[in-house]
Design a protein around this motif. Structure first.
Motif, PDB file in Angstrom:
ATOM      1  N   ALA A 166      20.644  26.626  30.702  1.00  0.00           N
ATOM      2  CA  ALA A 166      21.207  26.573  29.349  1.00  0.00           C
ATOM      3  C   ALA A 166      21.048  27.943  28.685  1.00  0.00           C
ATOM      4  O   ALA A 166      21.989  28.488  28.119  1.00  0.00           O
ATOM      5  CB  ALA A 166      20.507  25.507  28.533  1.00  0.00           C
ATOM      6  N   LEU A 167      19.835  28.469  28.771  1.00  0.00           N
ATOM      7  CA  LEU A 167      19.523  29.789  28.211  1.00  0.00           C
ATOM      8  C   LEU A 167      19.066  30.649  29.384  1.00  0.00           C
ATOM      9  O   LEU A 167      17.915  30.552  29.813  1.00  0.00           O
ATOM     10  CB  LEU A 167      18.402  29.656  27.170  1.00  0.00           C
ATOM     11  N   GLN A 168      19.947  31.468  29.911  1.00  0.00           N
ATOM     12  CA  GLN A 168      19.663  32.175  31.165  1.00  0.00           C
ATOM     13  C   GLN A 168      18.986  33.513  30.887  1.00  0.00           C
ATOM     14  O   GLN A 168      19.609  34.425  30.328  1.00  0.00           O
ATOM     15  CB  GLN A 168      20.969  32.381  31.942  1.00  0.00           C
ATOM     16  N   PRO A 169      17.732  33.665  31.281  1.00  0.00           N
ATOM     17  CA  PRO A 169      17.030  34.938  31.052  1.00  0.00           C
ATOM     18  C   PRO A 169      17.431  35.960  32.118  1.00  0.00           C
ATOM     19  O   PRO A 169      16.614  36.366  32.954  1.00  0.00           O
ATOM     20  CB  PRO A 169      15.562  34.528  31.164  1.00  0.00           C
ATOM     21  N   TYR A 170      18.693  36.349  32.069  1.00  0.00           N
ATOM     22  CA  TYR A 170      19.228  37.179  33.164  1.00  0.00           C
ATOM     23  C   TYR A 170      18.601  38.557  33.190  1.00  0.00           C
ATOM     24  O   TYR A 170      18.682  39.266  34.179  1.00  0.00           O
ATOM     25  CB  TYR A 170      20.760  37.263  33.063  1.00  0.00           C
ATOM     26  N   GLY A 171      17.962  38.967  32.072  1.00  0.00           N
ATOM     27  CA  GLY A 171      17.287  40.262  32.050  1.00  0.00           C
ATOM     28  C   GLY A 171      16.069  40.297  32.958  1.00  0.00           C
ATOM     29  O   GLY A 171      15.542  41.374  33.270  1.00  0.00           O
ATOM     30  N   ASP A 172      15.602  39.135  33.380  1.00  0.00           N
ATOM     31  CA  ASP A 172      14.481  39.082  34.327  1.00  0.00           C
ATOM     32  C   ASP A 172      15.061  39.105  35.744  1.00  0.00           C
ATOM     33  O   ASP A 172      15.765  38.168  36.129  1.00  0.00           O
ATOM     34  CB  ASP A 172      13.680  37.793  34.098  1.00  0.00           C
ATOM     35  N   PRO A 173      14.794  40.175  36.491  1.00  0.00           N
ATOM     36  CA  PRO A 173      15.454  40.318  37.799  1.00  0.00           C
ATOM     37  C   PRO A 173      15.113  39.171  38.759  1.00  0.00           C
ATOM     38  O   PRO A 173      15.865  38.923  39.701  1.00  0.00           O
ATOM     39  CB  PRO A 173      14.919  41.658  38.326  1.00  0.00           C
ATOM     40  N   ASP A 174      14.023  38.478  38.504  1.00  0.00           N
ATOM     41  CA  ASP A 174      13.654  37.392  39.414  1.00  0.00           C
ATOM     42  C   ASP A 174      14.588  36.191  39.309  1.00  0.00           C
ATOM     43  O   ASP A 174      14.613  35.353  40.204  1.00  0.00           O
ATOM     44  CB  ASP A 174      12.209  36.949  39.142  1.00  0.00           C
ATOM     45  N   LEU A 175      15.328  36.092  38.234  1.00  0.00           N
ATOM     46  CA  LEU A 175      16.198  34.924  38.074  1.00  0.00           C
ATOM     47  C   LEU A 175      17.238  34.860  39.195  1.00  0.00           C
ATOM     48  O   LEU A 175      17.428  33.825  39.832  1.00  0.00           O
ATOM     49  CB  LEU A 175      16.885  34.938  36.706  1.00  0.00           C
ATOM     50  N   VAL A 176      17.885  35.995  39.447  1.00  0.00           N
ATOM     51  CA  VAL A 176      18.906  36.032  40.505  1.00  0.00           C
ATOM     52  C   VAL A 176      18.257  35.830  41.877  1.00  0.00           C
ATOM     53  O   VAL A 176      18.810  35.163  42.749  1.00  0.00           O
ATOM     54  CB  VAL A 176      19.674  37.361  40.459  1.00  0.00           C
ATOM     55  N   ARG A 177      17.076  36.371  42.028  1.00  0.00           N
ATOM     56  CA  ARG A 177      16.368  36.217  43.307  1.00  0.00           C
ATOM     57  C   ARG A 177      16.077  34.731  43.581  1.00  0.00           C
ATOM     58  O   ARG A 177      16.248  34.249  44.701  1.00  0.00           O
ATOM     59  CB  ARG A 177      15.042  36.993  43.253  1.00  0.00           C
ATOM     60  N   LEU A 178      15.655  34.009  42.524  1.00  0.00           N
ATOM     61  CA  LEU A 178      15.296  32.602  42.699  1.00  0.00           C
ATOM     62  C   LEU A 178      16.519  31.706  42.809  1.00  0.00           C
ATOM     63  O   LEU A 178      16.441  30.616  43.346  1.00  0.00           O
ATOM     64  CB  LEU A 178      14.443  32.138  41.508  1.00  0.00           C
ATOM     65  N   ARG A 179      17.629  32.165  42.260  1.00  0.00           N
ATOM     66  CA  ARG A 179      18.824  31.315  42.185  1.00  0.00           C
ATOM     67  C   ARG A 179      20.043  32.053  42.727  1.00  0.00           C
ATOM     68  O   ARG A 179      21.046  32.220  42.008  1.00  0.00           O
ATOM     69  CB  ARG A 179      19.057  30.893  40.732  1.00  0.00           C
ATOM     70  N   PRO A 180      19.959  32.468  43.997  1.00  0.00           N
ATOM     71  CA  PRO A 180      21.050  33.296  44.530  1.00  0.00           C
ATOM     72  C   PRO A 180      22.386  32.562  44.590  1.00  0.00           C
ATOM     73  O   PRO A 180      23.441  33.190  44.520  1.00  0.00           O
ATOM     74  CB  PRO A 180      20.568  33.651  45.942  1.00  0.00           C
ATOM     75  N   GLY A 181      22.346  31.266  44.683  1.00  0.00           N
ATOM     76  CA  GLY A 181      23.592  30.506  44.821  1.00  0.00           C
ATOM     77  C   GLY A 181      24.239  30.144  43.486  1.00  0.00           C
ATOM     78  O   GLY A 181      25.316  29.557  43.456  1.00  0.00           O
ATOM     79  N   PHE A 182      23.554  30.453  42.375  1.00  0.00           N
ATOM     80  CA  PHE A 182      24.107  30.074  41.064  1.00  0.00           C
ATOM     81  C   PHE A 182      24.854  31.254  40.454  1.00  0.00           C
ATOM     82  O   PHE A 182      24.522  32.411  40.699  1.00  0.00           O
ATOM     83  CB  PHE A 182      22.977  29.693  40.097  1.00  0.00           C
ATOM     84  N   ASP A 183      25.821  30.937  39.626  1.00  0.00           N
ATOM     85  CA  ASP A 183      26.422  31.984  38.786  1.00  0.00           C
ATOM     86  C   ASP A 183      25.458  32.234  37.643  1.00  0.00           C
ATOM     87  O   ASP A 183      25.124  31.323  36.896  1.00  0.00           O
ATOM     88  CB  ASP A 183      27.762  31.500  38.226  1.00  0.00           C
ATOM     89  N   THR A 184      25.004  33.459  37.507  1.00  0.00           N
ATOM     90  CA  THR A 184      23.927  33.737  36.557  1.00  0.00           C
ATOM     91  C   THR A 184      24.286  34.902  35.646  1.00  0.00           C
ATOM     92  O   THR A 184      24.857  35.905  36.104  1.00  0.00           O
ATOM     93  CB  THR A 184      22.637  34.063  37.319  1.00  0.00           C
ATOM     94  N   GLY A 185      23.943  34.781  34.384  1.00  0.00           N
ATOM     95  CA  GLY A 185      24.096  35.871  33.430  1.00  0.00           C
ATOM     96  C   GLY A 185      25.564  36.177  33.155  1.00  0.00           C
ATOM     97  O   GLY A 185      26.467  35.489  33.656  1.00  0.00           O
ATOM     98  N   PRO A 186      25.798  37.203  32.357  1.00  0.00           N
ATOM     99  CA  PRO A 186      27.182  37.553  31.992  1.00  0.00           C
ATOM    100  C   PRO A 186      28.058  37.790  33.223  1.00  0.00           C
ATOM    101  O   PRO A 186      29.242  37.446  33.217  1.00  0.00           O
ATOM    102  CB  PRO A 186      27.013  38.825  31.164  1.00  0.00           C
ATOM    103  N   ALA A 187      27.462  38.330  34.298  1.00  0.00           N
ATOM    104  CA  ALA A 187      28.246  38.572  35.507  1.00  0.00           C
ATOM    105  C   ALA A 187      28.769  37.259  36.084  1.00  0.00           C
ATOM    106  O   ALA A 187      29.817  37.229  36.737  1.00  0.00           O
ATOM    107  CB  ALA A 187      27.395  39.297  36.551  1.00  0.00           C
ATOM    108  N   GLY A 188      28.072  36.167  35.828  1.00  0.00           N
ATOM    109  CA  GLY A 188      28.489  34.865  36.353  1.00  0.00           C
ATOM    110  C   GLY A 188      29.270  34.045  35.329  1.00  0.00           C
ATOM    111  O   GLY A 188      29.476  32.856  35.545  1.00  0.00           O
ATOM    112  N   GLY A 189      29.618  34.650  34.223  1.00  0.00           N
ATOM    113  CA  GLY A 189      30.436  33.933  33.248  1.00  0.00           C
ATOM    114  C   GLY A 189      29.668  33.436  32.039  1.00  0.00           C
ATOM    115  O   GLY A 189      30.258  32.867  31.114  1.00  0.00           O
TER     116      GLY A 189
END
Lengths: 389, 451
Positions: free
Chosen positions: A52-75
Motif C-alpha cells: 500500500a505504502l511502498q518504501p521504494y527508497g529502501d534498496p532492500d524492498l526490490v531485493r525482497l520482492r523481485p517479482g513485484f512491480d515496485t515503486g514509481p518504476a513499477g507504476g
C-alpha cells in the motif's frame, strides 16, 4: 417503477408519523459529545502495508520482492521520494496533495508470534495488550471510548455492515445497522406493520427506528454501487446527522497468491469508500478523521506464489479533512535481514493503538489517563505524532 | 391453570403447525421426551468423527495444492462439499423443528447446546460444531445432568475451544520440559457450566480444578485422548473434596469431580434459574426456581423431573408472552407454520444460504457462531434492535414471497397463532394488500415473534 413511487410516498408519511416517537425526536441536534467525526475501518485479512505504502527508497524492498512491480518504476505514485502509493490507491492522490491523507509506517498491535487472523483481529478490535482477550465479556476499544463521552447516546456510534464488530461491542449503547437489512415495504404494509406493533412498545419503537434507517438504505444506493461503498454512503448519512463515530470493515486483504491481482478490489473499495465519505459529508469532511487499520502486516519478502504471507509490521492509513496529511509518520526500521523481526517481518516501531489514542485525544478532548487505562489498557502513547491539523 | 396445547407448542416447542398437532399438555410433552428421538433418526446429522476426518482431509488437500492443477481441483471439490455440509446442518436443524411432534426436545437441544457453547473456529472447530452437539449434547438432555456435563466438557470440541489441549500440569513429566497450566476450561466449568458466576468457589478451586483437568487433550485426528504425561501428579482439592490421588492412567478423577459439581446446590440453583429464564421470563419467579432446584437435588439432577416442575408451574400456563423468540426459533416456527419442509435438507446451497444462513446472520444469530462460551444473550432487548428486527420482518416477507401455494392469510393467522392472535394482527391479516404481505405481517407480529 410503481415501487419507487410507493416508496417515496411511504417515506413522506413516515416523516409525519414518526415525529411523535420518543425514540426519534430530540436526538437530532441535542448536545453532541463533539463536532468531530471518527471513522474506523478494519481491513480484514492483513493488508500488505509494504505494498500500500511502498518504501521504494529502501534498496532492500526490490531485493525482497523481485517479482513485484515496485515503486514509481513499477507504476506506483511517488509520495515522499522514499515512499510511493500503490497504483490501486491512485484515486487517493488528490487527498495526499491536499494534505488530507497520510500514513503511519511500521505499526502493529502488540500481537506477536502466532499470526492468526482471528486472534489478530480480536486483539486489534479489543485494543488489549498482547494476549488474546478472554472469550467471555469481551468488548471493543471504540465502545470503551464512548464511556468517556458523557453526552454520548445510543446513536453516537454506529457499527455498519453485516460483520459483528467487536470494536464497538460492550456496555455503552451503540447502534448497528447493515444497509442490506433495509426494509422494502409498500406504504400499505408499513402502515399495517405499525398497526400490528402498536401495543408492544419494544417492537413498535424498534420498528419505527428500523423504518427510518431503511430510508437511508437502498434508495441511496446508486445503480450498481459496490456493497462496501454502500456502507460508506450509509456512514456519511449518519455522520451528517447525530452520529460521531462509525466503524466498518473491508475484507479481502489476505493476499497469499497473485497479490497484485487480488488486492485490486480491496484497494478500490478503500479508495472509493474514503472518497465517498469526502463527497457525501460535504463541509463535515473537514472535521472528519478516518483510520484504516489491519490486524498485522505481511512478510517483507514475496513468497513462492507471487503473494505474501502473514507478518507483523504494517501500515496505518489516516485520511480526512481534519488530518494534517501529506506526510508519513513513524520511524523506518529498514528491511536488511538483521532489521527484520524473526528475519521475515517488518519490525514494528510504533503501536497502532498509540496513533488511534492520539487521534481520539485530538478529536474528542479526552485525557491521556483515560485513554491509557480504559480505552487502550497500558498503551504507551509516546510523543504526539501530530496526526491532526 | 394448566398449560394449553397452544402455549405448549409456542412456549416450549417449535410453534404451531398445520400438519402436526400441538402437544395436549405437560404430561404429553414429557412422555414424548422420555421416548425415542424420532427426528434424529429422520434427519440424521453427521457426527463429530466424520467431520473431523473431513477437516483433516481439508488440511491435507490444502497443503497439497502446490502439486499442480489436479491437486487444486481436488482441494476445491473437497472444500465445496465440506462447506455445503454447514448449510445442510442448518437445513436439518430447521427441518427437525418444522416436522417434529416432540418440539420440546428440539428446544432443549438448542438450550443445552447454547449452555455448552462451542463456537465455530479454525482447524478442528471448522464446520464441525453440529457434530459435537449431536454426539455430546443431544443424547443426554433427558438424562442426568452429570452425564451431560461429563459428555460436553470432556468432548474434543470443548477441550479445543477452551484451550484445555494446551494445558500442562506444571509438575507433570511434560511440564518439567516446559508448557504450563491453562485455566480457561476449569474457570468456565465453574462459572458457566455448573455453579455459576456467583457460586461458592474461589480462585483456588479454579486452579485446583485446572490441575485436575490436565491430561485431558485431543489427538491430532481430533479424537479424545488422556495424556498421563501431562497430568499434574497428586491430589487436588476442589470445593473441599480431594480428587485424583491415583492419577495414573485415566480420566476417572475428572469424571468424578464433574459428577459432584453437577449435583452441587449452587449448580441446581444456577441451572434451574437459567432454564426458567430461557423458557418463561427474563426475571422468573423465585418460587419456581426454588422448586426446580429442590427437585434437582432430590433426584441427583434428573433433568426430566426438573423439566416437569417447570411445565407444571402456573406461570408456564399464563398467556402473557414475555420472551422473544431467538432468530433460530423464529425461522423454525415460521417454516413450521407454513407447511411441509421434508425436502429442505436436499435443497441447493444457494437457496439455503440466501434463505437461512444469511438472514440468520442479519438477525444476529449466525449458525454456531455465538460470541463466546457464555452463549447467546437472553434478554428480549438484545434480540430486538433495528437491524435484527428489520431482518426478521424482511425475511418473513421474502419467505412468503417464495413459498409455493401460499395459504390465505385469514386462515394462516389461526394456523400460526391460534388463540394467541391479537385483534390487530387479525385485522392486518385480512387487510393486507396481497397474500405475501399478509403472511409476512403475521410472521412479524409480536405474538409470533414472542413466546
Amino acid at each position: 417503477m410503481a415501487l419507487t413511487l410507493d416508496r417515496r410516498r411511504f417515506l413522506s408519511t413516515l416523516g409525519c408519523s414518526l415525529a411523535a416517537s420518543p425514540f426519534v425526536t430530540p436526538m437530532a441536534f441535542a448536545d453532541m459529545p463533539s463536532d468531530n467525526r471518527l471513522v474506523v475501518v478494519i481491513l480484514r485479512g492483513a493488508m500488505d502495508g509494504l505494498d500500500a505504502l511502498q518504501p521504494y527508497g529502501d534498496p532492500d524492498l526490490v531485493r525482497l520482492r523481485p517479482g513485484f512491480d515496485t515503486g514509481p518504476a513499477g507504476g506506483a505514485l511517488d509520495l515522499t521520494g522514499f515512499h510511493a502509493l500503490a497504483p490501486g490507491l491512485a484515486d487517493l492522490m488528490p487527498l495526499w496533495r491536499a494534505g488530507q491523507l497520510g500514513f503511519a509506517q511500521a505499526v502493529s498491535t502488540p500481537y506477536r508470534g502466532r499470526r492468526s487472523h482471528f486472534d489478530g483481529q480480536d486483539i486489534l478490535e479489543a485494543g488489549t495488550a498482547g494476549e488474546v482477550p478472554p472469550l467471555s465479556g469481551r468488548d471493543g476499544w471504540l465502545n470503551r471510548l464512548l464511556a468517556g463521552l458523557p453526552q454520548a447516546t445510543g446513536r453516537t456510534a454506529f457499527a455498519i455492515g453485516r460483520d459483528d464488530m467487536l470494536l464497538l461491542r460492550g456496555e455503552a449503547p451503540a447502534s448497528s445497522w447493515a444497509p442490506d437489512a433495509a426494509l422494502d415495504l409498500t406504504q400499505a404494509t408499513r402502515d399495517l406493520l405499525l398497526h400490528v406493533y402498536h401495543d408492544d412498545p419494544l417492537f413498535r419503537e424498534t420498528a419505527e427506528e428500523a423504518l427510518l434507517l431503511s430510508a437511508d438504505g437502498p434508495d441511496k444506493r446508486k445503480e450498481g454501487q459496490d456493497k462496501v461503498e454502500a456502507l460508506f454512503t450509509f456512514a456519511a448519512k449518519q455522520l451528517s446527522g447525530s452520529a460521531r463515530i462509525a466503524a466498518l470493515s473491508i475484507p479481502g486483504w489476505d493476499s497469499h497468491r497473485n497479490q497484485a491481482n487480488q488486492l485490486r478490489r480491496p484497494y478500490g473499495r478503500l479508495a472509493a469508500g474514503i472518497l465517498r465519505l469526502q463527497a457525501d459529508l460535504g463541509p463535515v469532511w473537514d472535521r472528519t478523521t478516518v483510520l484504516a487499520m489491519t490486524e498485522f502486516g505481511r512478510t517483507a519478502a514475496e513468497n513462492g506464489t507471487r503473494g505474501t504471507d502473514h507478518g507483523t509490521g504494517g501500515t496505518l492509513v489516516v485520511a480526512g479533512g481534519a488530518v494534517r496529511g501529506g506526510q508519513v509518520w513513524g520511524q523506518w526500521p529498514g528491511l536488511a535481514e538483521a532489521d527484520l523481526l524473526d528475519r521475515r517481518d517488518l519490525m514494528p516501531t510504533g503501536d497502532v493503538r498509540s496513533y488511534a489514542a492520539w487521534a481520539m485525544r485530538g478529536l474528542f478532548g479526552l485525557d491521556a489517563a483515560f485513554l491509557t487505562s480504559t480505552v487502550f489498557p497500558s498503551v504507551e502513547m509516546g510523543p504526539d505524532p501530530g496526526l491532526l491539523a | 391453570m394448566t398449560l394449553s396445547p397452544t402455549l405448549a407448542a409456542v412456549r416450549f416447542g417449535t410453534g404451531l403447525s398445520p400438519q402436526v398437532p400441538a402437544p395436549r399438555g405437560a404430561s404429553d410433552m414429557l412422555d414424548r421426551l422420555a421416548g425415542p428421538d424420532h427426528m434424529a433418526q429422520r434427519f440424521p446429522q453427521p457426527g463429530w468423527d466424520v467431520r473431523v476426518a473431513g477437516v483433516m482431509q481439508w488440511i491435507r488437500l490444502r497443503q497439497n495444492r502446490k502439486n499442480g492443477d489436479a491437486a487444486v481441483d481436488a482441494f476445491r471439490e473437497h472444500a465445496r462439499v465440506f462447506n455445503a455440509g454447514y448449510h445442510a446442518d442448518l437445513a436439518r436443524i430447521v427441518a427437525r423443528a418444522a416436522r417434529t411432534e416432540d418440539g420440546f426436545r428440539e428446544r432443549l437441544a438448542w438450550f443445552w447446546a447454547d449452555h455448552f457453547t462451542v463456537s465455530e473456529g479454525q482447524g478442528r472447530l471448522r464446520k464441525t460444531i453440529s457434530g459435537y452437539t449431536e454426539d455430546a449434547v443431544r443424547p443426554y438432555i433427558t438424562g442426568r445432568f452429570g452425564d451431560l456435563l461429563v459428555s460436553a466438557v470432556m468432548h474434543p470440541a470443548m477441550v479445543s475451544y477452551l484451550d484445555q489441549d494446551r494445558s500442562v500440569g506444571p509438575g507433570s513429566r511434560r511440564g518439567q520440559r516446559g508448557g504450563g497450566l491453562n485455566e480457561n476450561l476449569a474457570r468456565e466449568v465453574l462459572e458457566l457450566h455448573t455453579l455459576g458466576v456467583g457460586g461458592s468457589y474461589t480462585q483456588s478451586d479454579v486452579r485446583q480444578l485446572a490441575e485436575l483437568l490436565t491430561g485431558l487433550t485431543v489427538t491430532k485426528e481430533g479424537l479424545p485422548h488422556f495424556q498421563p504425561n501431562s497430568a499434574e501428579p497428586g491430589a487436588e482439592i476442589v470445593l473441599g473434596r480431594s480428587y485424583g490421588q491415583e492419577r495414573a492412567a485415566d480420566s476417572g478423577a475428572i469424571v468424578r469431580v464433574l459428577q459432584d459439581l453437577a449435583v452441587h446446590p449452587d449448580t441446581a440453583r444456577h441451572l434451574s434459574a437459567k432454564l426458567a429464564r430461557h423458557f418463561l421470563a427474563d426475571t422468573p419467579p423465585d418460587g419456581l426456581v426454588q422448586a426446580m432446584a429442590v427437585r434437582w437435588i432430590a433426584t441427583d439432577g434428573d433433568l426430566l423431573s426438573v423439566y416437569g416442575v417447570l411445565l407444571d408451574h402456573p406461570v408456564s400456563a399464563e398467556p402473557t408472552l414475555r420472551k422473544v423468540r431467538r432468530p433460530l426459533e423464529f425461522v423454525a416456527a415460521a417454516t413450521r407454520a407454513l407447511g411441509p419442509v421434508d425436502r429442505l435438507p436436499e435443497q441447493g446451497n444457494r437457496l439455503i444460504r440466501t434463505m437461512l444462513i444469511n438472514p440468520m446472520r442479519l438477525m444476529g444469530q449466525p449458525l454456531q457462531r455465538a460470541p463466546g462460551p457464555d452463549g447467546w444473550p437472553e434478554a428480549a432487548e438484545a434480540w430486538v434492535t433495528p437491524q435484527t428486527l428489520a431482518a426478521r420482518i424482511q425475511w418473513g416477507m421474502d419467505l412468503a414471497g417464495r413459498w409455493p401455494n401460499l395459504p390465505d392469510p385469514r386462515a394462516f393467522v389461526d394456523t400460526a397463532l391460534a388463540d394467541l392472535a391479537s385483534p390487530r394482527t387479525r385485522f392486518a391479516a385480512q387487510a393486507a394488500e396481497d397474500r405475501r404481505s399478509g403472511i409476512g405481517l403475521i410472521l412479524s407480529s409480536p405474538e409470533f415473534q414472542r413466546r
